[in-house]
Design a protein around this motif. Sequence first.
Motif, PDB file in Angstrom:
ATOM      1  N   UNK A 198       0.817  -1.215   0.000  1.00 30.54           N
ATOM      2  CA  UNK A 198       0.000   0.000   0.000  1.00 30.54           C
ATOM      3  C   UNK A 198       0.855   1.271   0.000  1.00 30.54           C
ATOM      4  N   UNK A 199       2.132   1.126   0.313  1.00 32.77           N
ATOM      5  CA  UNK A 199       3.039   2.273   0.308  1.00 32.77           C
ATOM      6  C   UNK A 199       3.637   2.422  -1.085  1.00 32.77           C
ATOM      7  N   UNK A 200       3.509   3.599  -1.667  1.00 33.31           N
ATOM      8  CA  UNK A 200       4.061   3.905  -2.988  1.00 33.31           C
ATOM      9  C   UNK A 200       5.270   4.816  -2.812  1.00 33.31           C
ATOM     10  N   UNK A 201       6.502   4.279  -2.956  1.00 38.31           N
ATOM     11  CA  UNK A 201       7.691   5.092  -2.706  1.00 38.31           C
ATOM     12  C   UNK A 201       7.871   6.248  -3.688  1.00 38.31           C
ATOM     13  N   UNK A 202       7.240   6.193  -4.840  1.00 33.47           N
ATOM     14  CA  UNK A 202       7.345   7.310  -5.781  1.00 33.47           C
ATOM     15  C   UNK A 202       6.452   8.469  -5.358  1.00 33.47           C
ATOM     16  N   UNK A 250       6.017   9.554   5.680  1.00 30.97           N
ATOM     17  CA  UNK A 250       4.919   8.598   5.852  1.00 30.97           C
ATOM     18  C   UNK A 250       5.433   7.349   6.563  1.00 30.97           C
ATOM     19  N   UNK A 251       6.652   6.932   6.233  1.00 29.45           N
ATOM     20  CA  UNK A 251       7.240   5.750   6.869  1.00 29.45           C
ATOM     21  C   UNK A 251       7.552   5.996   8.346  1.00 29.45           C
ATOM     22  N   UNK A 252       7.742   7.271   8.716  1.00 23.30           N
ATOM     23  CA  UNK A 252       8.084   7.619  10.094  1.00 23.30           C
ATOM     24  C   UNK A 252       6.897   8.180  10.864  1.00 23.30           C
ATOM     25  N   UNK A 282       6.811  13.075  -5.308  1.00 20.56           N
ATOM     26  CA  UNK A 282       7.658  13.668  -4.274  1.00 20.56           C
ATOM     27  C   UNK A 282       8.560  12.662  -3.571  1.00 20.56           C
ATOM     28  N   UNK A 283       8.158  11.395  -3.540  1.00 18.32           N
ATOM     29  CA  UNK A 283       8.987  10.379  -2.897  1.00 18.32           C
ATOM     30  C   UNK A 283      10.323  10.203  -3.602  1.00 18.32           C
ATOM     31  N   UNK A 284      10.303  10.237  -4.918  1.00 23.65           N
ATOM     32  CA  UNK A 284      11.540  10.114  -5.690  1.00 23.65           C
ATOM     33  C   UNK A 284      12.423  11.336  -5.460  1.00 23.65           C
ATOM     34  N   UNK A 285      11.830  12.518  -5.573  1.00 27.33           N
ATOM     35  CA  UNK A 285      12.596  13.750  -5.399  1.00 27.33           C
ATOM     36  C   UNK A 285      13.181  13.850  -3.996  1.00 27.33           C
ATOM     37  N   UNK A 286      12.404  13.471  -2.982  1.00 24.24           N
ATOM     38  CA  UNK A 286      12.899  13.528  -1.614  1.00 24.24           C
ATOM     39  C   UNK A 286      14.069  12.573  -1.411  1.00 24.24           C
ATOM     40  N   UNK A 287      13.991  11.403  -1.984  1.00 22.44           N
ATOM     41  CA  UNK A 287      15.086  10.446  -1.852  1.00 22.44           C
ATOM     42  C   UNK A 287      16.357  10.961  -2.516  1.00 22.44           C
ATOM     43  N   UNK A 288      16.215  11.632  -3.649  1.00 15.32           N
ATOM     44  CA  UNK A 288      17.389  12.197  -4.329  1.00 15.32           C
ATOM     45  C   UNK A 288      18.036  13.266  -3.457  1.00 15.32           C
ATOM     46  N   UNK A 289      17.247  14.237  -2.984  1.00 12.90           N
ATOM     47  CA  UNK A 289      17.829  15.332  -2.210  1.00 12.90           C
ATOM     48  C   UNK A 289      18.417  14.838  -0.898  1.00 12.90           C
ATOM     49  N   UNK A 290      17.746  13.943  -0.195  1.00 14.52           N
ATOM     50  CA  UNK A 290      18.288  13.471   1.082  1.00 14.52           C
ATOM     51  C   UNK A 290      19.539  12.620   0.882  1.00 14.52           C
TER      52      UNK A 290
END
Length: 194
Positions: free
Chosen positions: A33-37, A43-45, A167-175
Amino acid sequence: MRSAPWWALVSSGCAPVLLVGSWMTAQLRQGPEYDPARQTLSVLASYGAASYWLMTGMLLVLGSCYVATAHALRPAAPAGRVALAGGGLCALALTLVPVPNSGGALEHGAVSTVGLVLLAVWPPLAAVRDRKPVPWGLRLDVSLAASGLMGASALWFLAELQSAGAPGVAERVVTFVQALWPFLVVVSCRRSAA
């Protein structure tokens, strides 16, 4: 020029590995149910998430890694070290203001934004201008390029949040970029001193 101590390789090297390992593990625990993209790491935290404690622990260790690395980067300018430590303190503060199960959280967004900004501006603030030789990771031109990349990826993240895109993809890139850069700076300091 003094070098960064050996343990700075550990504190800075653990950050990107810990970050990626934690989010990958948390994604698996959260289920299909979690979409990492489309969904952010917050959301995971969030309260009630399957990996709330894993992600909270990751933020505690990640923030501590940033603070320890800032302390160890003696060759860097003090303003940059303070900004890096401030980014680490923001990661620690995020554990106190997690995203609720539904809706947004102004406090979480504010702490996240301050942390992203501090981690994006620390490279040029840490640049060394008055000594030679300068490790490549502390040169102003290199630091400005790293900061530009972090800033651009943070703006991409903001745009994806506003458009409900990925936003999940973009957040992973920046972090990831922000977690990797301190390690690269430490490596450059140790190589230039060798």
